[in-house]
Write an enzyme that holds these catalytic residues in place. Structure first.
Site, PDB file in Angstrom:
ATOM      1  N   ASP A  99      33.793  27.982   6.780  1.00 14.03           N
ATOM      2  CA  ASP A  99      33.924  28.560   8.115  1.00 14.03           C
ATOM      3  C   ASP A  99      34.801  27.606   8.940  1.00 14.03           C
ATOM      4  O   ASP A  99      36.027  27.661   8.851  1.00 14.03           O
ATOM      5  CB  ASP A  99      32.503  28.728   8.662  1.00 14.03           C
ATOM      6  CG  ASP A  99      32.439  29.464   9.978  1.00 14.03           C
ATOM      7  OD1 ASP A  99      33.363  30.197  10.293  1.00 14.03           O
ATOM      8  OD2 ASP A  99      31.433  29.303  10.705  1.00 14.03           O
ATOM      9  N   ARG A 161      18.874  35.687   2.087  1.00 11.54           N
ATOM     10  CA  ARG A 161      19.602  35.036   0.995  1.00 11.54           C
ATOM     11  C   ARG A 161      19.448  35.812  -0.313  1.00 11.54           C
ATOM     12  O   ARG A 161      20.287  35.718  -1.196  1.00 11.54           O
ATOM     13  CB  ARG A 161      19.086  33.612   0.760  1.00 11.54           C
ATOM     14  CG  ARG A 161      19.373  32.638   1.877  1.00 11.54           C
ATOM     15  CD  ARG A 161      19.067  31.224   1.393  1.00 11.54           C
ATOM     16  NE  ARG A 161      18.954  30.265   2.483  1.00 11.54           N
ATOM     17  CZ  ARG A 161      19.972  29.621   3.038  1.00 11.54           C
ATOM     18  NH1 ARG A 161      21.192  29.840   2.617  1.00 11.54           N
ATOM     19  NH2 ARG A 161      19.776  28.753   4.002  1.00 11.54           N
TER      20      ARG A 161
HETATM   21  P1  IMP Z   1      31.395  25.230   8.176  1.00 15.18           P
HETATM   22  O1  IMP Z   1      31.583  25.751   9.577  1.00 15.18           O
HETATM   23  O2  IMP Z   1      32.642  25.473   7.327  1.00 15.18           O
HETATM   24  O3  IMP Z   1      30.961  23.799   8.192  1.00 15.18           O
HETATM   25  O4  IMP Z   1      30.270  26.114   7.536  1.00 15.18           O
HETATM   26  C1  IMP Z   1      29.043  25.570   7.239  1.00 15.18           C
HETATM   27  C2  IMP Z   1      28.030  26.529   6.762  1.00 15.18           C
HETATM   28  O5  IMP Z   1      27.783  27.508   7.773  1.00 15.18           O
HETATM   29  C3  IMP Z   1      28.336  27.351   5.522  1.00 15.18           C
HETATM   30  O6  IMP Z   1      28.191  26.641   4.312  1.00 15.18           O
HETATM   31  C4  IMP Z   1      27.268  28.408   5.668  1.00 15.18           C
HETATM   32  O7  IMP Z   1      26.032  27.905   5.207  1.00 15.18           O
HETATM   33  C5  IMP Z   1      27.216  28.624   7.171  1.00 15.18           C
HETATM   34  N1  IMP Z   1      27.956  29.834   7.536  1.00 15.18           N
HETATM   35  C6  IMP Z   1      29.191  29.953   8.056  1.00 15.18           C
HETATM   36  N2  IMP Z   1      29.519  31.236   8.267  1.00 15.18           N
HETATM   37  C7  IMP Z   1      28.455  31.958   7.841  1.00 15.18           C
HETATM   38  C8  IMP Z   1      28.171  33.383   7.777  1.00 15.18           C
HETATM   39  O8  IMP Z   1      28.976  34.263   8.131  1.00 15.18           O
HETATM   40  N3  IMP Z   1      26.942  33.713   7.278  1.00 15.18           N
HETATM   41  C9  IMP Z   1      26.027  32.802   6.855  1.00 15.18           C
HETATM   42  N4  IMP Z   1      26.248  31.482   6.888  1.00 15.18           N
HETATM   43  C10 IMP Z   1      27.455  31.065   7.380  1.00 15.18           C
END
Ligand code: IMP
Ligand code: MG
Length: 173
Positions: A99, A161
């Site tokens: 994300d 999940r």
């Molecule tokens: P980051 O923002 O790339 O650090 O994302 C970290 C974590 O946020 C991911 O590994 C997911 O666990 C969670 N995440 C981000 N977007 C989503 C989504 O659309 N659904 C569920 N979890 C999400």
């Protein structure tokens, strides 16, 4: 809370997993592959993917979280780190979704300190619109729009999940 229609169905997921596993099997032929799953989110994708990879490998996990319900807090906590000796091994980090990129960037740098021979990243989903940290993703299942999704390991508040498909998710008042 509303869980919408499947956005990626079981069939669509399965064929993408097989395609990624084929590429990984070819790219890592003759190497010492250590597949590292990032829990909890990647548990379903990870187990499907490694089952379809045709070359010898070892597995390990990192349990990490970036606390908050549907927003990334920016602070990554590691609850369990790789137990395997990964020095001089070919490490593939496997995650459910990238994300902002904050989590994987942090974990990637942590792994690099252990001196693997190589390090690549595989993420089933990629939400490029929200990227804050540039991070190389070598294997991507699907690039998706900026929508919150659940299922196939992905959660909202630790729920959903277990859905075998990926669905968009909207909060209701
Ligand atoms: P980051 O923002 O790339 O650090 O994302 C970290 C974590 O946020 C991911 O590994 C997911 O666990 C969670 N995440 C981000 N977007 C989503 C989504 O659309 N659904 C569920 N979890 C999400
Ligand atoms: Mg995750």
């Amino acid at each position: 809370m509303i869980v919408g229609k499947p956005f990626l169905t079981v069939d669509v997921i399965n064929s993408k997993v097989r395609e990624l596993a084929e590429r990984i099997s070819r790219d890592y032929e003759g190497k010492e592959l250590v597949a590292v799953g990032i829990l909890k989110g990647a548990f379903m994708f990870f187990s499907d993917l490694v089952r379809s990879i045709r070359i010898p490998l070892t597995i390990d996990f990192i349990i990490a979280s970036s606390y908050l319900k549907d927003e990334t807090s920016g602070e990554v906590k590691v609850h369990y780190d790789v137990g395997e000796d990964i020095e001089d091994k070919d490490v593939l980090l496997i995650d459910d979704i990238v994300d902002t990129g904050v989590t994987l960037n942090y974990l990637r740098e942590r792994i690099l300190m252990k001196c693997p021979r190589s390090l690549r990243i595989c993420s089933f989903l990629d939400k490029t619109a929200r990227r804050e940290v540039e991070i190389p993703i070598d294997y991507v299942g699907f690039r998706i729009p900026n929508e919150f999704v659940v299922g196939y390991g992905l959660d909202y508040d630790n729920k959903f999940r277990n859905l075998p498909y990926i669905s968009s998710f909207k909060k209701t008042a």
